[in-house]
Every structure is written in C-alpha cells, then in structure tokens.
Design an enzyme around this catalytic site. Structure first.
Site, PDB file in Angstrom:
ATOM      1  NE  ARG A  36     -66.595 -75.081  15.866  1.00 19.84           N
ATOM      2  CZ  ARG A  36     -65.962 -74.114  15.984  1.00 19.84           C
ATOM      3  NH1 ARG A  36     -64.794 -74.154  15.087  1.00 19.84           N
ATOM      4  NH2 ARG A  36     -66.343 -72.961  16.475  1.00 19.84           N
ATOM      5  CE  LYS A 171     -53.403 -62.984  32.495  1.00 19.81           C
ATOM      6  NZ  LYS A 171     -52.715 -64.220  32.348  1.00 19.81           N
ATOM      7  CB  SER A 204     -61.185 -62.632   9.996  1.00 25.31           C
ATOM      8  OG  SER A 204     -61.254 -63.783  10.979  1.00 25.31           O
ATOM      9  CG  HIS A 232     -57.725 -62.620   8.597  1.00 25.61           C
ATOM     10  ND1 HIS A 232     -58.469 -63.656   7.981  1.00 25.61           N
ATOM     11  CD2 HIS A 232     -57.741 -63.054  10.042  1.00 25.61           C
ATOM     12  CE1 HIS A 232     -58.828 -64.548   8.950  1.00 25.61           C
ATOM     13  NE2 HIS A 232     -58.277 -64.299  10.097  1.00 25.61           N
ATOM     14  CE  LYS A 263     -56.001 -67.032   8.604  1.00 18.84           C
ATOM     15  NZ  LYS A 263     -56.853 -68.540   8.631  1.00 18.84           N
ATOM     16  CB  THR A 293     -40.562 -80.738  13.528  1.00 20.01           C
ATOM     17  OG1 THR A 293     -40.221 -81.775  14.352  1.00 20.01           O
ATOM     18  CG2 THR A 293     -39.812 -81.133  12.321  1.00 20.01           C
ATOM     19  CB  THR A 380     -66.155 -68.948  15.538  1.00 14.54           C
ATOM     20  OG1 THR A 380     -65.584 -70.088  15.585  1.00 14.54           O
ATOM     21  CG2 THR A 380     -64.979 -68.185  14.664  1.00 14.54           C
TER      22      THR A 380
HETATM   23  C1  LIG Z   1     -56.451 -63.351  13.954  1.00 23.39           C
HETATM   24  C2  LIG Z   1     -55.950 -64.480  13.416  1.00 23.39           C
HETATM   25  N1  LIG Z   1     -54.612 -64.747  14.005  1.00 23.39           N
HETATM   26  C3  LIG Z   1     -54.006 -65.894  13.694  1.00 23.39           C
HETATM   27  C4  LIG Z   1     -54.648 -67.053  13.248  1.00 23.39           C
HETATM   28  C5  LIG Z   1     -53.806 -68.403  13.088  1.00 23.39           C
HETATM   29  O1  LIG Z   1     -53.367 -68.600  11.851  1.00 23.39           O
HETATM   30  P1  LIG Z   1     -52.889 -70.024  11.429  1.00 23.39           P
HETATM   31  O2  LIG Z   1     -54.137 -70.335  10.446  1.00 23.39           O
HETATM   32  O3  LIG Z   1     -51.744 -69.692  10.500  1.00 23.39           O
HETATM   33  O4  LIG Z   1     -52.539 -70.892  12.612  1.00 23.39           O
HETATM   34  C6  LIG Z   1     -56.100 -66.990  12.537  1.00 23.39           C
HETATM   35  C7  LIG Z   1     -56.495 -68.101  12.024  1.00 23.39           C
HETATM   36  O5  LIG Z   1     -57.640 -67.987  11.433  1.00 23.39           O
HETATM   37  C8  LIG Z   1     -56.536 -65.673  12.908  1.00 23.39           C
HETATM   38  O6  LIG Z   1     -57.852 -65.525  12.274  1.00 23.39           O
END
Ligand SMILES: Cc1ncc(COP(=O)(O)O)c(C=O)c1O
Length: 424
Positions: A36, A171, A204, A232, A263, A293, A380
């Site tokens: 990356r 799980k 997403s 999202h 976002k 914090t 990803t």
């Molecule tokens: C489905 C989902 N949950 C949680 C997160 C984490 O969000 P944050 O950027 O606020 O940590 C993301 C980040 O892209 C996400 O796509």
C-alpha cells in the site's frame, strides 16, 4: 552516528534477524501487488472534492478525490466548521482525559443525546472510532452475558472480526447475507444459550445491503440480540439520516447500533447506541472505552452539528443529490460496458479482478487525468475481486462526473479490458 535498534539486532548465530523478517514481510506484499502506498493529498476547504496531490518529489497537482468517505461533503460544511471553531475557542484542543477522569464535557454529552435520538434509542456512547466501538463492544459482551454465542456475517468489517476474535466465547460465521445458513446455526445451538447476531446494513466494498428485517425475525425467533453496524449508512439513509434501519422502519428491532462520525458526518469518532442499561454496562466494562482519552470537544461539537443538520430537510436534499449522482455515474459507466457492481446503494465499485491491473489503473487515473481513486485489493476484498471503488457525493459536479467517465472509457480501451459484464 545514531544506529537504529534493528541495526544492532542483525541475526547472530541462530538468533532472529528482525530486519530480514521485515524485508520478507514487506517483499511479500510487493510480490503480490498489494503493497500500500499512501498518496499525500490536501483537501481544499470549500473546493472539495478538489485537492492538492504532493508527489514524492515535492511537485503539486490539483486532483479530484473520487474515493473519499466524506460521502456528503460535511467535512467542509459551514455548520460543522462553525461548531468546531466555537468549541475550540471555548475549550482548547484536547479533552484532557478519559471519560472517567476529567474527559467528559458538555460537548460529549450533547453528542450522545444527538446520537441516541438519531437511532430512536435511550442512550449512546462515543468512542474514538467506529473501529474501536466495534472491537471494544463485541469483545466485552462475554463479561455481560456469560455463555453468549456470537453469530457473525462472513463479510463483517475487520473491526467486528477483531472484537469477535477477542471475545473468547463460542462464535459462528454465517455465509454472507445467507439467512438459511444463519437459521441452521442458530437452531443447532442450545435454545437457552444467550445469542447475538452481528451484521452490517451496507457492506461497503460491494455496496450491498444486509437483510435487516429477516435477521431481526430470526433474532426474535431464537431470542437473540441484534448488533448492526451502520457505519456506511448513517447520515445517508432514512428521513433523518438514521441509516437503513430507519429507512426501513426497523429501528426498534435493533439492540445495539454501531456508527461512525468520520464518514457521512464528515468529522471523526465512532459510537454505539442502545438502551440506557446496555450503554451503562458497556461503559462500565469495556476497556476500549474506559482506558482511553475521550475525543476532543471540538470534534464532538462538529459531529453533533453534522448529525443535527442531516436530520433536517436540508440534509435530505444532500442525500437526494448524492443518490442522484451515484445513479448517474452507474448508468454512464454501465452504458460504456464497464463491469460495475450495483446493489442500488450510494457506492459505485468497478470490478477489475487483478491487483496489479487495479493498481495500474488507479496510477494512470491519477497521473494522466488527475482523478484519485485508491485501488481496493486483498485483504480488504477477496483475491480476484480487486476493484476501483468510486464514491460520488453531492459536491461532485456534472463536469467532474463527465471527466471521470471519459477517463475510464479511455483507460478501459488503452488497457483492452473487458466490457459488457454487470455484476449484481
Ligand atoms: C463497516 C465498517 N465498520 C467500522 C468501520 C470503522 O470506522 P472508523 O473509521 O470510524 O473507525 C469501518 C471503516 O471503514 C467500516 O467500513
């Protein structure tokens, strides 16, 4: 001369050569075409999605950002900036502590009230990110519900997966959006065991929706709790931006909502929302909430202003415009025979299917057309499904959409890529 610690620790005899191990790990990513590279961009307030790209040699080019998650451009909205400036001037930079030790301000409390109202819940808890909120909450639940079994959609976000891994209880992973599989897993477990189903309203990377109502029906049938990540979707769907559950009238059937402030709300941070008792318990038991914090008051103020704004008809106008731009972009790319993945959401992924090609396309879009879209590669998304993921916003104007469509058409021809396949 100052030597780095790693320079001292070159493998001696059979000892570990740390530097070689790092070379190997990084080399593997290069070989697989998924190393990356962060590109250095500076967004221009008031001009977003325009930004300045600074190359490694220091030269600058104006670009259009097509992969941001500031879906509605709230990161530059005057209402948000005003609230942030006021809070910054009133209170200074940081919160100065954890929520328990001097880090709870009127801004944090207001934000949590705004969030609870957004989701029609009694209470909310703000975390430093939605990642932390997912991880901290899911990993803490076993302390609250001994014997809990978590059922998790196979494509849940890394933050849920991490939380569930650390959960240290049974799980089960159900196939993506597969209600029948989820039913089988629920039915196979002890009916008396406490259960929780964790899933997302919008996944997403494909932009597909989770079957919220069907999962809630199963949760009722098997007496399970529901945990819905609307990261999202918040700000983007529903008459007040409460997400897909709000749009579909299902808010009352979700036990814990997760969302981000980074976002569609354009700022930073994350949260969960639910009953006052659930929030009280997580507040009291989750190390990821307790020992860190709290977010800066100015950030809390900006996020609260964004949420409040997006609850109004002005917010609805932005949502409508975003949806319109997404539809136009999909229609035009589809018209050129591009393999777009279309599930009717605000996200526009174009399937490439190879990490090296995907990176090359992204590099060419940037270098030749000033269009910035980051390649999305494994882990990803699964290998073989590498893609470019476009996120049109209300602030992308018709000219910018036009430029993108022409650039994609040009590159698709240059690279002799396939056309006429629509993945849905
Ligand atoms: C489905 C989902 N949950 C949680 C997160 C984490 O969000 P944050 O950027 O606020 O940590 C993301 C980040 O892209 C996400 O796509």
């Amino acid at each position: 001369m100052i030597l780095q610690a790693s320079e001292y620790k070159q493998g001696k005899g059979s000892a570990m050569d740390y530097s070689a191990a790092l070379d190997q790990a990084i080399g593997k990513l290069h070989e697989e075409g998924r190393y990356r590279t962060f590109i250095d961009i500076e967004r221009r307030k008031g001009a977003y999605p325009q930004a300045i790209w600074t190359r490694p040699d220091g030269s600058e080019t104006e670009i259009t950002v097509w992969c941001g998650n500031d879906y509605l451009g709230m990161g530059q909205h005057p209402v948000v900036l005003k609230a942030m400036h006021e809070a910054l001037d009133a209170t200074g930079a940081g919160s100065g502590g954890t929520r328990n030790i001097s880090g709870t301000t009127v801004y944090h409390k207001r934000l949590e009230v705004e969030l609870a109202d957004l989701h029609g819940q009694e209470a909310a808890l703000v975390f430093s990110s939605a990642y932390n909120a997912n991880d901290a909450t899911l990993s803490t639940l076993r302390k609250l519900f001994p014997g809990l079994i978590i059922y998790s959609d196979q494509l849940n976000h890394a933050s849920m997966i991490e939380g569930i891994k650390r959960f240290d209880g049974p799980k089960r992973i159900f196939r993506h959006n597969d209600i029948q599989h989820l039913r089988e897993l629920l039915a196979a477990d002890d009916p008396a065991a406490p259960k929780l189903i964790a899933f997302e309203s919008i996944y997403s990377m494909d932009g597909d929706f989770g079957p919220i109502e069907a999962i809630c029906d199963l949760a009722d049938e098997f007496n399970a709790l529901t945990y819905l990540d609307e990261v999202h979707a918040v700000g983007m769907y529903g008459p007040r931006g409460g997400g897909v559950a709000e749009r579909d009238g299902l808010t009352g059937r979700i036990d814990i909502f997760n969302g981000t402030l980074g976002k569609a709300f354009g700022v930073f941070g994350g949260y969960i929302a639910g009953t006052a008792k659930m929030m009280d318990a997580i507040r009291s038991y989750a190390p990821g909430f307790i020992f860190t914090t709290s977010i800066p008051p100015s950030v809390a103020a900006g996020a609260a202003a964004a949420i409040a704004f997006l609850k109004t008809s002005d917010g609805q106008e932005l949502r409508d415009k975003q949806q319109l731009h997404a539809r136009i972009l999909k229609m035009r790319l589809r018209g050129l025979g591009m393999p777009i993945i279309d599930h009717g959401s605000h996200i526009v992924p174009v399937h490439v299917g190879h990490p090296v090609h995907c990176k090359a396309l992204s590099d060419m879009l940037l270098a030749e057309f000033g269009i910035y879209v980051q390649p999305i590669n494994f882990p990803t998304v699964p290998r073989g499904t590498e893609r470019l993921r476009f996120t049109p916003s209300p602030v992308h104007d018709p000219k910018q959409i036009d430029q993108l469509v022409h650039a994609m058409d040009d590159l698709w021809s240059q690279c002799k890529l396939n056309r006429h396949t629509c993945v849905a």
